[in-house]
Design an enzyme around this catalytic site. Structure first.
Site, PDB file in Angstrom:
ATOM      1  N   GLY A 190       0.795  -1.228   0.000  1.00  0.00           N
ATOM      2  CA  GLY A 190       0.000   0.000   0.000  1.00  0.00           C
ATOM      3  C   GLY A 190       0.823   1.271   0.000  1.00  0.00           C
ATOM      4  O   GLY A 190       1.868   1.376  -0.645  1.00  0.00           O
ATOM      5  N   ASP A 210       7.066  -4.445   8.873  1.00  0.00           N
ATOM      6  CA  ASP A 210       5.650  -4.779   8.721  1.00  0.00           C
ATOM      7  C   ASP A 210       5.412  -6.158   9.316  1.00  0.00           C
ATOM      8  O   ASP A 210       6.336  -6.975   9.395  1.00  0.00           O
ATOM      9  CB  ASP A 210       5.263  -4.789   7.232  1.00  0.00           C
ATOM     10  CG  ASP A 210       3.796  -4.463   6.998  1.00  0.00           C
ATOM     11  OD1 ASP A 210       2.936  -5.126   7.629  1.00  0.00           O
ATOM     12  OD2 ASP A 210       3.504  -3.555   6.201  1.00  0.00           O
ATOM     13  N   ASP A 241       6.158  -5.316  15.009  1.00  0.00           N
ATOM     14  CA  ASP A 241       4.843  -4.918  15.511  1.00  0.00           C
ATOM     15  C   ASP A 241       4.959  -3.520  16.095  1.00  0.00           C
ATOM     16  O   ASP A 241       5.650  -3.306  17.094  1.00  0.00           O
ATOM     17  CB  ASP A 241       4.391  -5.910  16.593  1.00  0.00           C
ATOM     18  CG  ASP A 241       3.015  -5.606  17.154  1.00  0.00           C
ATOM     19  OD1 ASP A 241       2.445  -4.544  16.829  1.00  0.00           O
ATOM     20  OD2 ASP A 241       2.519  -6.434  17.935  1.00  0.00           O
ATOM     21  N   VAL A 242       4.291  -2.540  15.472  1.00  0.00           N
ATOM     22  CA  VAL A 242       4.439  -1.151  15.915  1.00  0.00           C
ATOM     23  C   VAL A 242       3.810  -0.896  17.279  1.00  0.00           C
ATOM     24  O   VAL A 242       4.055   0.153  17.880  1.00  0.00           O
ATOM     25  CB  VAL A 242       3.863  -0.156  14.887  1.00  0.00           C
ATOM     26  CG1 VAL A 242       4.626  -0.228  13.572  1.00  0.00           C
ATOM     27  CG2 VAL A 242       2.364  -0.364  14.682  1.00  0.00           C
ATOM     28  N   TYR A 246     -10.719   6.248  14.032  1.00  0.00           N
ATOM     29  CA  TYR A 246      -9.712   6.613  13.041  1.00  0.00           C
ATOM     30  C   TYR A 246      -9.471   8.120  13.046  1.00  0.00           C
ATOM     31  O   TYR A 246      -8.323   8.581  13.065  1.00  0.00           O
ATOM     32  CB  TYR A 246     -10.154   6.150  11.658  1.00  0.00           C
ATOM     33  CG  TYR A 246      -9.157   6.454  10.562  1.00  0.00           C
ATOM     34  CD1 TYR A 246      -8.047   5.633  10.366  1.00  0.00           C
ATOM     35  CD2 TYR A 246      -9.319   7.559   9.732  1.00  0.00           C
ATOM     36  CE1 TYR A 246      -7.124   5.906   9.362  1.00  0.00           C
ATOM     37  CE2 TYR A 246      -8.401   7.848   8.733  1.00  0.00           C
ATOM     38  CZ  TYR A 246      -7.314   7.022   8.550  1.00  0.00           C
ATOM     39  OH  TYR A 246      -6.394   7.311   7.552  1.00  0.00           O
ATOM     40  N   LYS A 277      -5.876   9.970  14.032  1.00  0.00           N
ATOM     41  CA  LYS A 277      -5.094  10.788  13.106  1.00  0.00           C
ATOM     42  C   LYS A 277      -4.948  12.217  13.621  1.00  0.00           C
ATOM     43  O   LYS A 277      -3.921  12.871  13.380  1.00  0.00           O
ATOM     44  CB  LYS A 277      -5.724  10.759  11.714  1.00  0.00           C
ATOM     45  CG  LYS A 277      -5.591   9.401  11.025  1.00  0.00           C
ATOM     46  CD  LYS A 277      -4.129   8.989  10.872  1.00  0.00           C
ATOM     47  CE  LYS A 277      -3.973   7.695  10.101  1.00  0.00           C
ATOM     48  NZ  LYS A 277      -2.549   7.309   9.891  1.00  0.00           N
TER      49      LYS A 277
END
Length: 266
Positions: A30, A50, A76-77, A170, A174
């Site tokens: 992506g 990722d 893993d973030v 979401y 953000k």
């Protein structure tokens, strides 16, 4: 430069990026992968972080495309220890990271009154906490070097409420990313790090397709609401990311550059 695509918006115009080590979270596919490729075309040695299976192969493919060192690694973030280990591995194999792009993110469509708390937490954990933890892991390497650029991935959703979808988690995440960007920019500016955000509008990506595949009318509605009359392509972000990562933006920090085809002007 090897691998350049005419008209991509990110040809090699920032020579200071040649040889710079860039880390892209969510780089396995992506928008993250598109941004990673853009930095590779600038001459960066790119690490893709990722959880997607096959990210190691994607890193090898990027190295083949650019003719430059690149790697893919699972990370893993939402796990600070995992990220620290990943950045240590990148530093050992490629060198001290100088650029970070935080493209890992998820979205959810849910009516606010019914949204399960675990879904809310997951969106915030990946999008906001994950961004912070990636910035933290990056800073442990970049601050001692006294030079670095972070490009967080915000969204036009940080400042407007998208319709018709319901995505309070979401939007909130953000908005948090963009204010985190400003906060880190002020804190780290005296120590040589710049922190900016690229904030996409509706862009054709794996994330948006999970909604438009289920509701084909959405794309038509989004395009009607966008003055340019189309959704963005991932490559529409490439030039902005390369600029913010480079010395061309050496006096730019704490900014969120919106790339939305004019959507937020209405």
């Amino acid at each position: 430069m090897s691998g350049a695509r005419p008209g991509s918006g990110a040809e090699a115009v920032h020579p200071d990026l040649a040889g710079a080590v860039a880390v892209v979270t969510g780089g396995g596919r992506g928008l993250g992968l598109s941004m990673a490729r853009a930095l590779g075309r600038q001459g960066c040695h790119v690490a893709l972080l990722d959880l997607l299976p096959g990210v190691e192969d994607t890193g090898a493919e990027l190295a083949s495309e650019t003719g430059l060192p690149a790697l893919g690694r699972g990370a893993d973030v939402t796990d600070a220890g995992d990220l620290r280990a990943a950045f240590d591995a990148v530093a050992e194999r490629l060198g001290t990271p100088r650029v970070l792009v935080t493209a890992a993110g998820i979205a959810a469509w849910a009516d606010a009154e019914d949204q399960p708390p675990e879904q809310w937490r997951r969106v915030l954990d990946v999008n906001l906490t994950g961004t912070f933890l990636a910035c933290q892991a990056f800073a442990r390497h970049a601050l001692p070097a006294g030079r670095g650029a972070v490009v967080t991935v915000g969204s036009m959703s940080a400042s407007i409420v998208n319709v018709p979808q319901h995505q309070a988690a979401y939007n909130a995440s953000k908005a948090g990313v963009e204010h985190l960007t400003r906060s880190l920019a002020v804190e780290w500016a005296p120590r040589g790090l710049r922190v900016n955000a690229v904030s996409p509008g509706y862009t054709l990506s794996d994330m948006t397709r999970q909604f438009t595949d289920a509701r084909p009318e959405l794309r038509r509605r989004w395009e009607e609401l966008t003055p340019m009359g189309r959704m963005g392509e991932p490559s529409d972000l490439d030039g902005v990311v390369a600029f913010l990562a480079s010395d061309a933006a050496r006096f730019v920090t704490g900014q969120a550059i919106v790339v939305d085809g004019g959507y937020t002007l209405l």
